[in-house]
Structures are given as C-alpha cells and as structure tokens.
Design an enzyme around this catalytic site. Structure first.
Site, PDB file in Angstrom:
ATOM      1  N   LYS A   1      -2.633  -2.013  -3.177  1.00 35.68           N
ATOM      2  CA  LYS A   1      -3.621  -1.150  -2.508  1.00 35.68           C
ATOM      3  C   LYS A   1      -2.991   0.225  -2.692  1.00 35.68           C
ATOM      4  CE  LYS A   1      -6.143  -0.173   1.539  1.00 35.68           C
ATOM      5  NZ  LYS A   1      -6.766  -0.754   2.777  1.00 35.68           N
TER       6      LYS A   1
ATOM      7  N   GLU B   1       0.841  -1.407  -0.057  1.00 34.50           N
ATOM      8  CA  GLU B   1       0.127  -0.021  -0.023  1.00 34.50           C
ATOM      9  C   GLU B   1       0.960   1.156   0.120  1.00 34.50           C
ATOM     10  OE1 GLU B   1      -2.619   0.234   3.329  1.00 34.50           O
ATOM     11  OE2 GLU B   1      -3.494   2.254   2.563  1.00 34.50           O
TER      12      GLU B   1
HETATM   13  P1  13P Z   1      -9.253   4.383   3.989  1.00 32.62           P
HETATM   14  O1  13P Z   1     -10.155   3.631   2.937  1.00 32.62           O
HETATM   15  O2  13P Z   1     -10.137   5.001   5.203  1.00 32.62           O
HETATM   16  O3  13P Z   1      -8.202   5.269   3.414  1.00 32.62           O
HETATM   17  O4  13P Z   1      -8.413   3.233   4.806  1.00 32.62           O
HETATM   18  C1  13P Z   1      -7.836   2.317   4.097  1.00 32.62           C
HETATM   19  C2  13P Z   1      -6.646   1.785   4.822  1.00 32.62           C
HETATM   20  O5  13P Z   1      -6.430   0.386   4.989  1.00 32.62           O
HETATM   21  C3  13P Z   1      -5.728   2.732   5.077  1.00 32.62           C
HETATM   22  O6  13P Z   1      -4.400   1.891   5.230  1.00 32.62           O
END
Ligand code: 13P
Length: 342
Positions: free
Chosen positions: A219, A177
């Site tokens: 992500k 991510e």
């Molecule tokens: P948000 O969708 O609130 O951005 O959170 C996703 C997430 O896992 C952030 O690390």
C-alpha cells in the site's frame, strides 16, 4: 493456515474491479473527520458512521475488504450483527490496523518510526479469532532537502518486515504501507527518488525476514509533486513516475498494489489510478485502499444525521464505483455526474 490460503486472500483482495475501504481511523483521526461536520466523536457516533458505510447496499460489487480499527472490529451493526460478521456475510473480507502509530524516532529530528511490535503475536491471534484475515501497518517518511534519512528508512523497513512475518505466521495477509508524505514544495522527481529508496529497503527487509511475497500486498503513496509546489505534475506524469518507480523496485511476486489516497482530492485519486491502469497490463494488480478519497463525500452528506444515511451511502457507493472503473482505465470525469441509484 498454509501459504496457499494467504495467497488466496491476497488475490481476493485485488479481485477484478474491486478495492479496499480503509475505515481504520484511530481515535484522534476520526475526531478530526467528525470535527469537519461538527459532530462529537462518541463511541455511538463512530459506530453509527461505520454502520452506514458497511451496510451500503450493493457496494460489495466494488469493495473486496474493509480495514477496521481495534474499537470497530468489536462493534456491531444496529441489528446486533458484529461488524466482521456483517462484512463477511456480504463477501467483504474484514481487515485490521495493527500498528500503534508513528512516533518520534530517537536521534532523528522530524522523523518517525511506527510502533506496535510488542505483544503483536498475541494481538494478531485475537484479531484472527474476531474474523480479521488481513492487516495494515503504516510507516511515514517526510521529504525535505535532507530527509528522509537512511536511518529512518531502514528502521521502518525492519519493523514493517517484522510485522509482516508475524502476520503470516498468524494466517493474516500483511498489507505493508510505507507512506512517503507529499507535504512540501518538492518536485515529482525528488518524490520519485525518495519512494525508490523506501521500496528498495522495504523489499530487502521482507526477503531477509523470509516473508512470502505472494502472500502480501503493498500500500504505497503515488509519486506526486509536493502539495505546496509550483507547476505540479498532471495525471499522465504522475502515472509515468509512479510506474517507473514500481517497475524498478516492486517484485512481480507482489499480487497487488493498493494505493493510499494521502490527501489527494477524491477525483485526483481516481484519475491518477485510472491513468496508471490505462498504461497496463502490469505485473501486479493496481487497485485502491483509500480512506479519505472514498469517505470524504459520504461523511459530508451524512453530517451525523440519521435521515441522511441514504445520502451518505449513495456518496460512498458512487466513489467506490468510480474507483472500480479506474482499475480498468475506463474512468472519465464525465462519469462523476452520473445519476446514482443505491
Ligand atoms: P488515505 O487514503 O486517507 O490516505 O488513508 C489510507 C490509509 O489507510 C492510511 O493509512
């Protein structure tokens, strides 16, 4: 566990019509969420809130996996069933946040590096024993005229790849991510260039560190205008810039791209995903791994009161259903007013 199992888990997480619930808020973040409804962040309140989400009847039609926090993976439902076991019994794959948060990056004012590699091999073995089959590691990058620096981009990419390799060794699918934050007044074009640089570094490091790309998920942020900018781009433009970036920088071997919501409104996050899906087919599955955009109406409806559990579940179920529709480009804002039966 072989490569084949990792591929199967990654594919199952992006199965048609399904996405991921990110319920892995750290202690500080869940406190912020509870502050908005005026309830105290006690261990029991955190447990009760997650219990409400995880026991929502029928939501498994739209939810393939749930990302848990260290405390949550060790907690149980009201009837004593451990959360990972409860989720697995509904066909929902338990996941775990394993990073230790974004910390100031030395010699880089205003930038962060995500920590948590020390002891990670041992922690992953424990989480696997507790039922986790996928994990998440989040790096963050701020946009200003001068930032992010190459130093920040490459340091975080290196750590993301070290994490991903350790996950695969442990039989856990890594979700990588890299979140380019959308705070600021920058244009969508600037967000596009920064996101391209971040993804380019990430995939260079993942290849260099021998990560099996078929056994990973990405992500990312969507490419958006800065939240405080003027003339912010609409859904169609967001979809075009985001897809252009991914077509250039995300290998077709990646089974799925599961977006974070990153502070967009619930309905924007759904509409943006829908606009991208409608422009498909694409080489990778496009899906969601939302925290706020799946939970915001649910936490508000619940407000910490046992008598509101059903209302909270209805709100969560509805957002999961809307985002499921957005995966196939079949979402329309009119669907928001649909009567929802749980
Ligand atoms: P948000 O969708 O609130 O951005 O959170 C996703 C997430 O896992 C952030 O690390």
């Amino acid at each position: 566990m072989g490569q084949h199992d990792l591929h199967e888990i990654a594919e199952a997480l992006v199965a048609e019509g399904k996405g991921i619930l990110a319920a892995d808020e750290s202690g500080g973040t869940i406190k912020k969420r509870f502050d908005t409804i005026g309830i105290e962040s006690t261990e029991e309140n955190r447990r009760a809130y997650r219990d409400m989400l995880f026991t929502t009847p029928g939501v498994e039609e739209y939810i393939s996996g749930v990302i848990l926090f260290d405390e949550t993976i060790r907690q149980s439902s009201a009837d004593g069933t451990p959360f990972p076991k409860l989720l697995a019994s509904k066909g929902v794959i338990p996941g775990i946040k394993v990073d230790k948060g974004a910390k100031p990056l030395a010699h880089a004012e205003g930038e962060t590096v995500t920590e948590g590699l020390d002891g990670l091999r041992e922690r992953l073995a424990e989480y696997h024993g507790l039922g986790a089959r996928f994990a998440k590691w989040r790096a963050t990058y701020s946009i200003t005229d001068a930032l992010p620096s190459d130093y920040c981009i490459w340091t975080n990419a290196h750590a993301l790849a070290r994490y991903a390799a350790l996950c695969q060794e442990a039989g856990i699918v890594p979700i990588v991510e890299p979140e380019v934050l959308m705070d600021g007044t920058h244009t969508i074009e600037r967000a596009y260039h920064v996101t391209c640089r971040v993804l380019d570094a990430l995939y260079t490091e993942l290849f260099d560190q021998r990560v099996d790309i078929f056994g990973t998920l990405l992500k990312p942020n969507m490419v958006l205008s800065g939240y405080d900018g003027s003339n912010r781009a609409g859904a169609d433009e967001v979809a075009d810039w985001t897809l252009k970036c991914f077509y250039k920088h995300v290998p077709a071997a990646v089974p799925g791209i599961v977006f974070l919501s990153g502070g967009q409104s619930d309905e924007d996050a759904t509409a943006h995903l829908n606009a991208m899906s409608a422009k498909g087919p694409h080489p990778w599955a496009l899906s969601f791994s939302y925290g706020r955009a799946l939970q915001a109406p649910a936490i508000k409806a619940w407000a910490g009161k046992p008598e509101n559990v059903e209302a909270g579940q209805r709100a969560y179920y509805h957002r999961a259903k809307m985002n499921s529709a957005a995966r196939s480009g079949l979402y329309a804002p009119e669907m928001e007013s649909e009567a929802i039966a749980v």
